[in-house]
Write an enzyme that holds these catalytic residues in place. Structure first.
Site, PDB file in Angstrom:
ATOM      1  N   LYS A  74      39.436  43.773  34.686  1.00 36.29           N
ATOM      2  CA  LYS A  74      39.577  43.064  33.411  1.00 36.29           C
ATOM      3  C   LYS A  74      39.938  43.989  32.255  1.00 36.29           C
ATOM      4  CE  LYS A  74      38.578  38.912  34.975  1.00 36.29           C
ATOM      5  NZ  LYS A  74      39.165  37.629  34.667  1.00 36.29           N
TER       6      LYS A  74
HETATM    7  C1  LIG Z   1      34.032  40.013  39.401  1.00 41.23           C
HETATM    8  C2  LIG Z   1      35.213  39.097  39.276  1.00 41.23           C
HETATM    9  N1  LIG Z   1      35.891  38.770  40.385  1.00 41.23           N
HETATM   10  C3  LIG Z   1      36.915  37.924  40.346  1.00 41.23           C
HETATM   11  C4  LIG Z   1      37.341  37.353  39.152  1.00 41.23           C
HETATM   12  C5  LIG Z   1      38.509  36.406  39.172  1.00 41.23           C
HETATM   13  O1  LIG Z   1      39.638  36.934  38.499  1.00 41.23           O
HETATM   14  P1  LIG Z   1      40.546  36.018  37.617  1.00 41.23           P
HETATM   15  O2  LIG Z   1      39.726  35.515  36.453  1.00 41.23           O
HETATM   16  O3  LIG Z   1      41.664  36.888  37.141  1.00 41.23           O
HETATM   17  O4  LIG Z   1      41.004  34.869  38.434  1.00 41.23           O
HETATM   18  C6  LIG Z   1      36.648  37.667  37.982  1.00 41.23           C
HETATM   19  C7  LIG Z   1      36.986  37.044  36.714  1.00 41.23           C
HETATM   20  O5  LIG Z   1      36.203  36.969  35.783  1.00 41.23           O
HETATM   21  C8  LIG Z   1      35.570  38.566  38.033  1.00 41.23           C
HETATM   22  O6  LIG Z   1      34.865  38.920  36.944  1.00 41.23           O
END
Ligand SMILES: Cc1ncc(COP(=O)(O)O)c(C=O)c1O
Length: 483
Positions: A74
């Site tokens: 992120k």
């Molecule tokens: C630990 C984790 N895994 C997977 C995701 C999923 O990613 P995306 O929001 O880009 O779909 C997030 C999103 O907040 C996350 O924090």
């Protein structure tokens, strides 16, 4: 820094603009990043060697995103959403960044804000761990904790509070990672090109967990432009509506129920999703994802977050999709340290029934006991004193210990028989009336072996823990561990 420079050596300039900086230096120039933001991205692709060996075909390459400075993927969207907001005038000098998050996106935004001199206000819910909130505060963010159990439209809801603050605070920017397309564009600009370059264009499958949809969509948009045959697989949680939405186009709220995996799945369909670039969605369970997370750490040495367990579990469930020669890139979103009190904590796992299949041995049983310190009698104390200890803690037996060695035992049953015989036994010393010591077992003694030693005549066994202290395993402890 070494990590970046090594990768930069064979990085085409258009993908890796930071290289230009180094090319202008003489060989002896200092190798320095101008700020922490410049270290975001260029995370390593690491081959998965043990998990799935023999059953999973193809080259399984894990993109380990916890190498980012905020320990998650992120960071990529944090800086991109901030810089795009600067470009389009939504965020100006001295402005305040507002978002509802307690997790990875908050970290990414807080890092960007710290470097660029913005203020951050995050709203979060009271179900989030204190550690996560403390981390955001450590990076200078103001965190407002809102109640979890309120309706989506309640003015106390964390999303509603963030929206209100953005209306009220002048020169503020509400990021909204769900609907802000600069979330997925960040992956179009960085994650996609990186994967293409790192696999030398040989990638055949791209697999990632799905939450806001940013990681899957932006990366897939880039990769499919490079090669439309790349298969894109999204990993979802049971309890999320996304899989059914992909397959039927229906937002079926009957599919939605609470689950534990953090960051993935939804009960809405965020604007960052473009399902036309996602070929397939697979769901995984909380338990399978948690167990796989622990395997990643123990078997591959990759200490990653809960959703990393989910994505690896997902590819194992889909093993028939892959064949020899395939190059499968799998995103691991974040670091395991954020889950130390959850999937990496045995008590948390057992409380949810996730460790049931584990062989129960003396070590596991003693670690699970509510009263960790051994309660025991000494030979000199009276029967009445020993009974008082048993009464206070609702125990039915006590080992008798002298010089850190078990020398005898005293049970509720024995005391009853003694007092029936003669009430004056209450003042006798334990040493005079005690029964024989409970049998001693090794830490690796199985539940089966222990149960053979426990009977009406012998109600417990003793075990020496790794710290050299004694622990007791009673019939109750055994039943509790096996139930
Ligand atoms: C630990 C984790 N895994 C997977 C995701 C999923 O990613 P995306 O929001 O880009 O779909 C997030 C999103 O907040 C996350 O924090």
């Amino acid at each position: 820094m070494i990590r970046y420079l090594q990768k930069a050596d064979n990085c085409p300039l258009f993908l890796c603009p930071k290289v230009i900086l180094f090319q202008n230096f003489s060989f002896a120039a200092m190798q320095v990043f101008n700020n922490i933001i410049e270290t975001i991205g260029n995370t390593p692709l690491v081959r998965m060697n043990k998990i799935g060996k023999g059953e999973l075909k193809g080259d399984i390459l894990l993109k380990v995103e916890y190498f980012n400075p905020g320990n998650s993927i992120k960071d990529r969207i944090g800086i991109n959403m901030v810089e795009e907001a600067e470009k389009n005038g939504q965020l100006k000098k001295g402005g305040t960044i507002i978002e509802c998050t307690s997790g990875n996106t908050g970290m990414g935004l807080a890092i960007a804000a710290a470097v660029k001199g913005y203020k951050c206000i995050f709203t979060t819910t009271d179900k989030q761990s204190k550690e996560k909130i403390d981390i955001l505060r450590a990076l200078g963010a103001e965190v407002i904790v809102c109640p979890t159990n309120v309706d989506h439209h309640d003015h106390r809801n964390y999303h509603m509070v963030a929206e209100r603050l953005a209306r009220e605070i002048p020169n503020s920017f509400f990021v909204n990672q769900y609907e802000n397309l600069e979330n997925r564009n960040a992956h179009y600009k960085s994650t996609g090109p990186e994967i293409w370059k790192q696999t030398d264009g040989k990638i055949t499958h791209y697999v990632t967990t799905i939450g806001t949809g940013g990681t899957v969509t932006g990366t897939a948009q880039f990769l499919k432009e490079m090669n439309p045959n790349i298969k894109v697989i999204g990993i979802d949680a049971y309890g999320s509506i996304l899989k059914k939405y992909k397959e039927t186009g229906e937002k079926d709220m009957r599919e939605a129920y609470p689950y534990l995996i953090e960051g993935i799945g939804q009960d809405i369909v965020p604007g960052n999703f473009d399902f036309s670039v996602i070929d397939q969605v697979e769901q995984v369970s909380d338990k399978d994802a948690a167990l796989m997370c622990r395997r990643l750490a123990r078997e591959e040495g990759i200490f990653a977050g809960y959703s990393a367990g989910a994505v690896v579990q997902g590819i194992l469930q889909l093993k028939n999709e892959f064949k020899e020669g395939d190059v499968v890139v799998v995103i691991l979103h974040d670091h395991g340290s954020r889950y130390i009190a959850k999937v990496y904590n045995d008590d948390w796992m057992r409380d949810r029934g996730f460790l049931k299949d584990e062989p129960v041995n003396a070590k596991a049983i003693t670690e699970r006991k509510q009263i960790k310190e051994l309660v025991y009698a000494t030979t000199n104390e009276t029967v009445a004193e020993a009974f008082q200890k048993m009464k206070e803690l609702s125990l039915t037996q006590l080992p008798v210990v002298e010089n850190n060695e078990p020398v005898g035992s005293i049970t509720e049953n024995m005391i009853l028989h003694l007092l029936m015989e003669n009430p004056y036994y209450r003042d006798s010393s334990v040493g005079k009336v005690m029964g024989k010591a409970f049998p001693v077992v090794e830490l690796n003694a199985t539940a089966n072996e222990i149960s053979k030693l426990i009977s009406k005549a012998n109600t417990a066994v003793m075990v020496k823990t790794n710290t050299g202290d004694w622990s007791i395993i009673t019939e109750f402890d055994l039943i509790e561990a096996m139930a």
